[in-house]
Structures are given as C-alpha cells and as structure tokens.
Design an enzyme around this catalytic site. Structure first.
Site, short mmCIF file in Angstrom:
data_model
loop_
_atom_site.label_atom_id
_atom_site.label_comp_id
_atom_site.label_asym_id
_atom_site.label_seq_id
_atom_site.Cartn_x
_atom_site.Cartn_y
_atom_site.Cartn_z
N ASP A 48 0.81 -1.22 0.00
CA ASP A 48 0.00 0.00 0.00
C ASP A 48 0.84 1.27 0.00
OD1 ASP A 48 0.60 -0.94 2.71
OD2 ASP A 48 -0.41 0.87 3.37
N ASN A 49 2.17 1.12 0.14
CA ASN A 49 3.06 2.28 0.11
C ASN A 49 3.79 2.41 -1.23
OD1 ASN A 49 2.40 3.05 2.69
ND2 ASN A 49 4.08 1.92 3.64
N ASP A 83 4.69 7.35 1.52
CA ASP A 83 4.87 7.10 2.95
C ASP A 83 6.27 7.45 3.41
OD1 ASP A 83 4.98 6.27 5.58
OD2 ASP A 83 3.64 4.59 5.26
#
Length: 285
Positions: free
Chosen positions: A52-53, A62
C-alpha cells in the site's frame, strides 16, 4: 489510470482489452524498476515498503521511517520496527518485485491470463539492472558504456561496504578528485587502502579515455553534496518544536540545490556526529 497516466499502453488495442491491462502492468513494473535503481544509487532507504506504500505511478509514498545512508552497509535497516530486515537496503529491489506480483494478482480479473501477467513482469530485472548500472556509470563520470563496467562497480561496492565508507561523502570527494587526479582524501576514507589503490588503477585508465574534466563535470552534477541525513532532520525538528524555523528553512535551501557547493555550510555536508548512530526511526516517526 491508463488513459491519464499510461496512454502509451492503449496502443492499437481496444480500451479494456486484456492486452492493454498486461501492457499497463509491464509499464508500472518498469517505472518501479527505474525508481528502485535511483534509490539504490543515491543510498535511499524507504523503510516500509508495504504494497500500500507503492505508487502505481512509480513514485515514493509514505515518508515515515526513511533515511539516506551514512556509512555504506548493504544490509542496513533504517526502520526500527523492521526486526527481520525485510526492508533492508539491499532487499529493496526484490521487495518491489514481490509487490509487483501482488499487483499482478489484483489485476488478474482484468488480464485473465496468468502467463501474460508473468510475462509482463519479466522485464523488471533487466530494466533495474540497466538503469542502476547507467546511474553508477554516471556517478563515476563514465559516459561510454564498456563491458567491464559492472565488475568495476561491484568491486567498488565491496570496498565501500567492507570499510563502511560514508556513501555521500565518498562520491562527492571522488567527484572533486577526478579533475586534478589527486585521490589522497578519497583514499583516506578506506581501511583497505591497498584494495582501493588496486581498484583505482583501471578506473584512472577509463578516466583518461573519457577526459577528466568532462568526467568531473558529470560527477558533480550527479553526486549530491547535501542529503537529508537523520541528524540534520532531528536538529531541524528540535528547533521547530521551540518555534525556531531557521534550521528548517536552511535545509530547504540546501536541499533545493543539493549539487551546489553552498560555501559556509560544509558542516551540513560533513560526517554525522557520533550521537546520530543512536537515532531510531519507526513507522510512528
């Protein structure tokens, strides 16, 4: 996303076709490969490379536990929470590749062909390798690709790791040394000076072919003098908490033009203080 950011994937195929989605996956994979090559070349540690980063656009997401390395350590772990070293510096390219496989799984309902998805990811390793070698060649001031370049780079990386040589300072000193041909201050960075001398001989032969002045010019535009080291960020944060923002503004000025000399601010480009080695950063930083 394809229409706005990857229009080249539309090509002659119809919008929404399986081939288009496979081409999209390959394009994302190759952008990611080039991004990771830049990370490795500049000594950047992301620290928390969860799927997700990772950006679909090949960008960095992030900025929590990130770091520019001080002493070069291929196995360096910048995230204090990463107890197993999953996101260690030298593992970043393989983690990105693993993340791309997760993306491929998410796209399978659209691609609907496991072999096509696998083939879309096949170019990652070659693109990363070519991009990294090109970046390292530029860091060495070598414009002309040669067969022995990869070996020359690998030998240097081994020497840097063995002596835990400061990554940014080494490259900047080397950039200044190439023009006059005086490598004494670079040599002083190494424990294995005989090893550095042995590496330097073939490198100087290449510099003679390239032209020292041209090589130095390329290197000074490629190897930054200033990077956002942990201790610099820590000092700026501490001052900002007290309502003093001069240090923060200074860092913004230096890092906006990191390849310039900025006379008078050599301390911001020097070796980190001893206490910097005790700074810990984590996902809650």
């Amino acid at each position: 996303v394809i229409s706005r950011y990857y229009p080249e994937c539309q090509g002659a195929t119809k919008p929404g076709s399986r081939q288009q989605y496979a081409a999209f996956l390959q394009a994302v994979s190759e952008r990611t490969a080039r991004l990771l090559a830049h990370w490795q070349a500049v000594g950047f540690c992301h620290g928390v490379m969860n799927t997700d980063n990772m950006s679909i656009l090949g960008l960095t997401l992030d900025y929590g536990p990130f770091q520019f390395m001080d002493a070069f350590d291929p196995g360096h772990i910048c995230n204090h929470s990463d107890t197993l070293g999953r996101y260690a510096f030298d593992r970043q390219p393989s983690v990105a590749w693993w993340n791309l496989h997760c993306l491929a799984q998410a796209l399978m309902p659209l691609i609907d062909d496991a072999q096509a998805a696998e083939e879309a990811l096949e170019s990652y390793e070659a693109v990363f390798g070519d991009a990294f070698l090109a970046l390292m060649r530029a860091k060495l001031g070598l414009r002309t690709p040669r067969e022995g370049d990869a070996a020359l780079v690998q030998q240097l990386l081994v020497l840097l790791a063995a002596g835990r040589v400061d990554w940014t300072i080494f490259w900047r000193r080397l950039s200044h040394a190439v023009g006059p041909g005086d490598f004494a201050e670079v040599r002083d960075l190494f424990i294995d000076r005989a090893g550095f001398d042995a590496w330097l001989l073939p490198y100087q032969e290449l510099l003679a072919q390239e032209g020292r002045a041209l090589a130095a010019d390329l290197m000074l535009k490629t190897n930054p003098k200033f990077v956002l080291r942990n201790h610099l960020a820590e000092q700026a944060i501490a001052e900002a908490k007290l309502g003093r923002f001069d240090e923060l503004q200074l860092l913004q000025t230096l890092l906006a033009r990191p390849f310039d000399e900025h006379p008078g601010f050599e301390a911001h480009a020097g070796f980190p203080p001893e206490w910097a080695s005790h700074i810990t950063i984590s996902c809650s930083s």
